[in-house]
Design an enzyme around this catalytic site. Structure first.
Site, PDB file in Angstrom:
ATOM      1  N   SER A 178       0.843  -1.199   0.000  1.00  0.00           N
ATOM      2  CA  SER A 178       0.000   0.000   0.000  1.00  0.00           C
ATOM      3  C   SER A 178       0.873   1.242   0.000  1.00  0.00           C
ATOM      4  O   SER A 178       1.791   1.360   0.824  1.00  0.00           O
ATOM      5  CB  SER A 178      -0.895  -0.018   1.238  1.00  0.00           C
ATOM      6  OG  SER A 178      -1.645   1.166   1.309  1.00  0.00           O
ATOM      7  N   HIS A 180       0.516   4.434   0.854  1.00  0.00           N
ATOM      8  CA  HIS A 180       0.625   5.436   1.937  1.00  0.00           C
ATOM      9  C   HIS A 180       1.472   4.969   3.108  1.00  0.00           C
ATOM     10  O   HIS A 180       1.729   5.740   4.034  1.00  0.00           O
ATOM     11  CB  HIS A 180      -0.759   5.933   2.385  1.00  0.00           C
ATOM     12  CG  HIS A 180      -1.594   4.953   3.148  1.00  0.00           C
ATOM     13  ND1 HIS A 180      -1.880   5.124   4.475  1.00  0.00           N
ATOM     14  CD2 HIS A 180      -2.218   3.817   2.777  1.00  0.00           C
ATOM     15  CE1 HIS A 180      -2.656   4.130   4.891  1.00  0.00           C
ATOM     16  NE2 HIS A 180      -2.883   3.321   3.874  1.00  0.00           N
ATOM     17  N   CYS A 304     -12.878   1.890  20.949  1.00  0.00           N
ATOM     18  CA  CYS A 304     -13.987   2.139  21.853  1.00  0.00           C
ATOM     19  C   CYS A 304     -15.285   1.744  21.148  1.00  0.00           C
ATOM     20  O   CYS A 304     -15.735   2.417  20.237  1.00  0.00           O
ATOM     21  CB  CYS A 304     -14.007   3.611  22.240  1.00  0.00           C
ATOM     22  SG  CYS A 304     -15.027   3.915  23.667  1.00  0.00           S
TER      23      CYS A 304
HETATM   24  N1  PLP Z   1      -2.573  -4.329   6.024  1.00  0.00           N
HETATM   25  C1  PLP Z   1      -1.829  -3.739   6.978  1.00  0.00           C
HETATM   26  C2  PLP Z   1      -0.810  -4.542   7.714  1.00  0.00           C
HETATM   27  C3  PLP Z   1      -2.012  -2.380   7.276  1.00  0.00           C
HETATM   28  O1  PLP Z   1      -1.275  -1.813   8.227  1.00  0.00           O
HETATM   29  C4  PLP Z   1      -2.983  -1.654   6.546  1.00  0.00           C
HETATM   30  C5  PLP Z   1      -3.240  -0.239   6.836  1.00  0.00           C
HETATM   31  O2  PLP Z   1      -3.031   0.249   7.917  1.00  0.00           O
HETATM   32  C6  PLP Z   1      -3.727  -2.332   5.557  1.00  0.00           C
HETATM   33  C7  PLP Z   1      -3.497  -3.656   5.326  1.00  0.00           C
HETATM   34  C8  PLP Z   1      -4.779  -1.628   4.768  1.00  0.00           C
HETATM   35  O3  PLP Z   1      -4.198  -0.825   3.782  1.00  0.00           O
HETATM   36  P1  PLP Z   1      -5.032   0.368   3.111  1.00  0.00           P
HETATM   37  O4  PLP Z   1      -5.206   1.405   4.184  1.00  0.00           O
HETATM   38  O5  PLP Z   1      -4.163   0.825   1.990  1.00  0.00           O
HETATM   39  O6  PLP Z   1      -6.314  -0.188   2.645  1.00  0.00           O
END
Ligand code: PLP
Length: 365
Positions: A178, A180, A304
């Site tokens: 991903s 970001h 929460c």
């Molecule tokens: N998998 C893991 C380990 C993550 O940390 C995240 C996002 O925090 C995701 C999947 C999901 O990715 P996205 O936010 O790009 O959908």
């Protein structure tokens, strides 16, 4: 990204020259992402992020080989993108095993060996956990799966750009990433699917992404992802060395200034940028709010729900006491984090913790 939004605005699926120019940018991004993880360009499928890549891998691969069996295995510390996909599949006729986790935050290869059955088709274990940073033994798990003819997927969303990731060396069949998580744009990701592995699409429509993911490509996001990954890899070794130093410094300082603070996970086999600490006798949410007032942004694994604090599923799977798990905070160090910022955090934390502990019914030193 500016170039494909302003000057190269064509649709990569169009036959005319504007479309073909856009297609060239898409191809270049695909080749660059493939090279970054040791894959072939034809093995990269762009998605709307890690969540979609995870869903496509687990549901899509299991669906494609359903005739062989209906048993899938995921770990109990997965991100909700895998965990909830597993629960959904369970409700829809699949048998799903959730692998237990050790106290150190790692899934043992032996527990996977014990869970495999003749009907197992897909296994998904993440490369690094998003709450504790703990790195999982995915290469050994992938080797075991290969031996048994079972497909292996890893959610490498927290690993790509931080630790070396080479799909061929790891011997895996599918991998999610991903943008970001390595300073790229939000809402774009990719799934690596080894050539020859079948995946049933989640989205039906046009013939984009070789019919595996319909929909006009998010070209600004995709070129942004590729560029961010290129930059992250160029800086990876230096950034990780710096992060390891900063993170040890931070843990040591917090633990020497405050009593009854525990590191969740271990000091080894960990992505250093993720530091998960439990503060005994305090609720994580209260720490978050107090730190926010001081300009410090942290998060907790607990959520929460209907007025009650639900401890993180990851810490619970690690067998951590629920009260201690509720007092957990994830400190995420990034490219911009400085030693001065960590010193500032360490300087304000002791007062916050003692104030919250003084009001706490559960704190018994
Ligand atoms: N998998 C893991 C380990 C993550 O940390 C995240 C996002 O925090 C995701 C999947 C999901 O990715 P996205 O936010 O790009 O959908």
């Amino acid at each position: 990204m500016r170039d494909v939004m302003n000057d190269n605005y064509g649709n990569p699926s169009s036959v005319h020259s504007f479309g073909q120019r856009a297609k060239a940018a898409l191809d270049q991004a695909r080749a660059s992402v493939a090279a970054a993880i040791g894959a072939e360009p034809a093995e990269i499928y762009f998605t709307s992020g890690g969540t979609e890549a995870d869903n496509l891998a687990l549901k899509g691969a299991a669906q494609a080989v359903l005739k062989k069996g209906n048993h899938v295995i995921v770990s109990s510390i997965e991100h909700h993108a895998i965990l909830e996909s597993g629960h959904f599949m369970q409700k829809n006729g699949y048998e799903v095993t959730f692998l237990a986790c050790g106290k150190d935050g790692r899934i043992a290869v032996d527990s996977l060996r014990d869970a495999l059955k003749p009907t197992t088709t897909v296994v998904s274990v993440m490369m690094a956990n998003n709450e504790t940073g703990m790195i999982q033994p995915v290469a050994d798990m992938a080797a075991l799966c290969r031996e048994k003819g079972v497909l292996f997927h890893t959610d490498a969303v927290q690993a790509v750009g931080k630790i070396p990731v080479n799909v061929k060396d790891l011997g895996i069949d599918m991998l999610s990433l991903s943008a970001h998580k390595f300073y790229g744009p939000k809402g774009v990701g990719a799934l690596y699917v080894k050539q020859g592995v079948r995946v049933t699409p989640l989205l039906h429509g046009g013939s984009h992404e070789k019919r595996r993911r319909a929909g006009t490509e998010n070209l600004p996001g995709i070129v942004g992802l590729a560029k961010a990954l290129e930059i992250a890899l160029a800086r990876r070794e230096h950034a990780q060395a710096r992060m390891t130093e900063l993170s040890s410094y931070f843990i040591q300082n917090v633990q020497s200034r405050i009593e009854h603070v525990y590191l969740n996970g271990s000091l080894t086999n960990r992505i250093p940028s993720t530091v998960n600490l439990s503060f005994q006798g305090v609720e994580g949410e209260s720490i978050i709010l107090s730190l926010d007032l001081k300009g410090i942004a942290v998060s907790s694994g607990s959520a929460c729900t209907s007025g009650a604090l639900e401890a993180s599923h990851v810490l619970m799977a690690m067998g951590i006491d629920p009260l201690l798990a509720q007092g957990s905070i994830r400190f995420s160090l990034g490219r911009q984090t400085t030693k001065e910022q960590l010193d500032y955090t360490v300087s304000v934390l002791p007062d916050i913790i003692s104030r919250l502990r003084a009001m706490s019914a559960s704190y018994r030193p």
